[in-house]
Design an enzyme around this catalytic site. Structure first.
Site, PDB file in Angstrom:
ATOM      1  N   HIS A 124       0.995  -1.310   0.099  1.00  0.00           N
ATOM      2  CA  HIS A 124       0.245   0.013   0.003  1.00  0.00           C
ATOM      3  C   HIS A 124       0.716   1.101  -0.087  1.00  0.00           C
ATOM      4  O   HIS A 124       1.820   1.199   0.746  1.00  0.00           O
ATOM      5  CB  HIS A 124      -1.076   0.180   1.224  1.00  0.00           C
ATOM      6  N   ASP A 136       5.652   2.885   7.186  1.00  0.00           N
ATOM      7  CA  ASP A 136       4.401   2.499   6.795  1.00  0.00           C
ATOM      8  C   ASP A 136       3.710   3.317   5.708  1.00  0.00           C
ATOM      9  O   ASP A 136       3.005   4.172   6.240  1.00  0.00           O
ATOM     10  CB  ASP A 136       3.413   2.366   8.064  1.00  0.00           C
ATOM     11  N   GLU A 170      -5.440   1.794   2.021  1.00  0.00           N
ATOM     12  CA  GLU A 170      -5.320   0.593   2.866  1.00  0.00           C
ATOM     13  C   GLU A 170      -5.553   1.021   4.380  1.00  0.00           C
ATOM     14  O   GLU A 170      -6.231   0.237   5.015  1.00  0.00           O
ATOM     15  CB  GLU A 170      -3.833   0.087   2.726  1.00  0.00           C
ATOM     16  N   GLU A 171      -5.100   2.164   4.768  1.00  0.00           N
ATOM     17  CA  GLU A 171      -5.340   2.709   6.044  1.00  0.00           C
ATOM     18  C   GLU A 171      -6.759   2.839   6.485  1.00  0.00           C
ATOM     19  O   GLU A 171      -7.072   2.981   7.706  1.00  0.00           O
ATOM     20  CB  GLU A 171      -4.297   4.037   6.330  1.00  0.00           C
ATOM     21  N   ASP A 199       4.403  -4.857   3.627  1.00  0.00           N
ATOM     22  CA  ASP A 199       3.635  -3.666   4.362  1.00  0.00           C
ATOM     23  C   ASP A 199       4.534  -3.587   5.495  1.00  0.00           C
ATOM     24  O   ASP A 199       4.638  -4.375   6.552  1.00  0.00           O
ATOM     25  CB  ASP A 199       2.387  -3.875   4.836  1.00  0.00           C
ATOM     26  N   HIS A 286       2.149   5.016  12.853  1.00  0.00           N
ATOM     27  CA  HIS A 286       1.034   5.908  12.462  1.00  0.00           C
ATOM     28  C   HIS A 286       1.098   7.486  13.288  1.00  0.00           C
ATOM     29  O   HIS A 286       0.284   7.957  13.585  1.00  0.00           O
ATOM     30  CB  HIS A 286      -0.333   5.345  12.975  1.00  0.00           C
TER      31      HIS A 286
HETATM   32  N1  DTR Z   1      -1.579  -3.039   8.087  1.00  0.00           N
HETATM   33  C1  DTR Z   1      -0.696  -2.300   8.564  1.00  0.00           C
HETATM   34  C2  DTR Z   1      -0.040  -2.657   9.982  1.00  0.00           C
HETATM   35  C3  DTR Z   1       0.051  -4.235  10.320  1.00  0.00           C
HETATM   36  C4  DTR Z   1      -0.318  -4.765  11.514  1.00  0.00           C
HETATM   37  N2  DTR Z   1      -0.336  -5.938  11.253  1.00  0.00           N
HETATM   38  C5  DTR Z   1       0.246  -6.355  10.130  1.00  0.00           C
HETATM   39  C6  DTR Z   1       0.648  -7.628   9.789  1.00  0.00           C
HETATM   40  C7  DTR Z   1       1.175  -7.668   8.544  1.00  0.00           C
HETATM   41  C8  DTR Z   1       1.391  -6.578   7.632  1.00  0.00           C
HETATM   42  C9  DTR Z   1       1.154  -5.564   8.342  1.00  0.00           C
HETATM   43  C10 DTR Z   1       0.416  -5.119   9.453  1.00  0.00           C
HETATM   44  C11 DTR Z   1      -0.853  -0.755   8.813  1.00  0.00           C
HETATM   45  O1  DTR Z   1      -0.825  -0.345   7.561  1.00  0.00           O
HETATM   46  O2  DTR Z   1      -1.178  -0.138   9.608  1.00  0.00           O
HETATM   47 ZN    ZN Z   2      -0.576   1.620   8.707  1.00  0.00          ZN
HETATM   48 ZN    ZN Z   3       0.953  -0.481   6.576  1.00  0.00          ZN
END
Ligand code: DTR
Ligand code: ZN
Ligand code: ZN
Ligand code: CA
Length: 324
Positions: A124, A136, A170-171, A199, A286
């Site tokens: 993302h 991130d 994605e967020e 990610d 974040h």
């Molecule tokens: N999706 C995420 C952070 C995240 C939390 N657990 C996982 C496991 C595998 C990949 C990413 C993540 C974010 O973008 O905040």
């Molecule tokens: Zn994130």
């Molecule tokens: Zn992320």
């Protein structure tokens, strides 16, 4: 092709532009299978970091973030698209609507390979509104970009058709990847041999987590790290929390890498990986401090090389256990 309307609580999706159907790619190079799979290149850390510096600059110039619906997001898309177009990829922008605002996925196809065996790698590209989102997920975005550019530099002739994707929103709940997968027909979904997700792969207090999902994809990453003598663990911060969930829900084999978010590193993990026990893997998760300084270079370098390893290994093999 236009999406049929799909009702969702958080988003109304309307696809304006899609990648062409897989069949349209079959006229490209026939991708002769070489006797031996070519070795993956060492991805230059400097190249990956240069992309992160650009994403940081884009955030700085656009109110400090690259979030869905904000100008920093589209500027990020423009930066990647120009690189991919110049490298010979067939790119397309897929639009969708999320929270009443247009979102964008960037898709890049490398000509050639078997259109009935698509190997896709993605990340993302949006940040939260709180900060520039360099770990991130500038890290996953930059590693996937640099792997795609390495495919071009090598003029790779994979057996599988290689596709790369950068997801919007994605967020806000995996909305871009859900829009993409939702836009595929059943026949198109059936062409996917696998989806690899990246990610957060440069966390400043890193762990080395491999998604515990499709066994063949997981083994590809684990074997790579075992060969380097680096221990890995299955992802501990929650399954289904990134864009691979959109693909998994459609029955597509998935895998990926992760260096940790807000969870704290245990003493045992600090012993095996170094870093600071009792502290989060990413204390700037974040937050406004998720800047270009919020990166562990060694983790980013290792994981970028692992992205390329997986794309080369899975993309140039017969099936490697993946459904054909
Ligand atoms: N999706 C995420 C952070 C995240 C939390 N657990 C996982 C496991 C595998 C990949 C990413 C993540 C974010 O973008 O905040
Ligand atoms: Zn994130
Ligand atoms: Zn992320
Ligand atoms: Ca490297």
């Amino acid at each position: 092709m236009i999406l049929s309307a799909r009702s969702r609580a958080a988003a109304v999706l309307a696809v304006a532009a899609l990648l062409g159907p897989a069949a349209s790619q079959s006229a490209a190079q026939p991708a002769p299978a070489s006797a031996e799979a070519p070795a993956a290149p060492d991805i230059p850390l400097g190249n990956v970091k240069a992309h992160l510096a650009q994403l940081q600059s884009i955030a700085t110039a656009n109110g400090g973030n690259r979030a869905h619906g904000r100008p920093g997001y589209l500027a990020s898309v423009d930066y990647l698209k120009a690189k991919l177009d110049a490298a010979g990829f067939t790119t397309s922008l897929q639009t969708f609507t999320a929270s009443g605002t247009t979102g964008y996925n960037l898709i890049a196809d490398w000509p050639g390979g078997d259109p009935d065996q698509v190997l896709m790698a993605g990340a993302h590209l949006d940040s939260t509104a709180s900060g520039p989102g360099v770990n991130d997920n500038g890290t996953g975005s930059a590693a996937v970009l640099e792997t795609a550019l390495a495919v071009s530099r090598a003029q790779l002739t994979p057996t599988k058709h290689l596709r790369f994707g950068w997801w919007g929103a994605e967020e806000l709940g995996l909305l871009g990847s859900r829009a993409y997968v939702g836009s595929l027909s059943a026949a198109q979904r059936a062409t996917f041999a696998g989806y690899l997700n990246f990610d957060m792969i440069g966390s400043p207090n890193p762990g080395y987590f491999v998604y515990d999902d499709d066994p063949a994809i997981e083994k590809t990453f684990k074997d790579h790290y075992a060969g380097l003598g680096i221990p890995t663990e299955p992802d501990t911060e929650g399954d289904g929390r990134s864009d691979h969930a959109s693909f998994k829900n459609a029955g597509i084999p998935v895998g990926g890498l992760f260096t940790g978010a807000g969870n704290r590193k245990t003493a045992a993990q600090a012993q095996k990986w170094g870093g600071t026990s009792g502290q989060p893997f990413d204390r700037c998760y974040h937050s406004s401090c998720d800047t270009a300084a919020n990166i562990d270079d060694t983790a980013l370098d290792r994981n970028s090389d692992a992205v390329a390893h997986a794309v080369w290994t899975l993309g140039t093999s017969g099936s490697l256990g993946l459904p054909s």
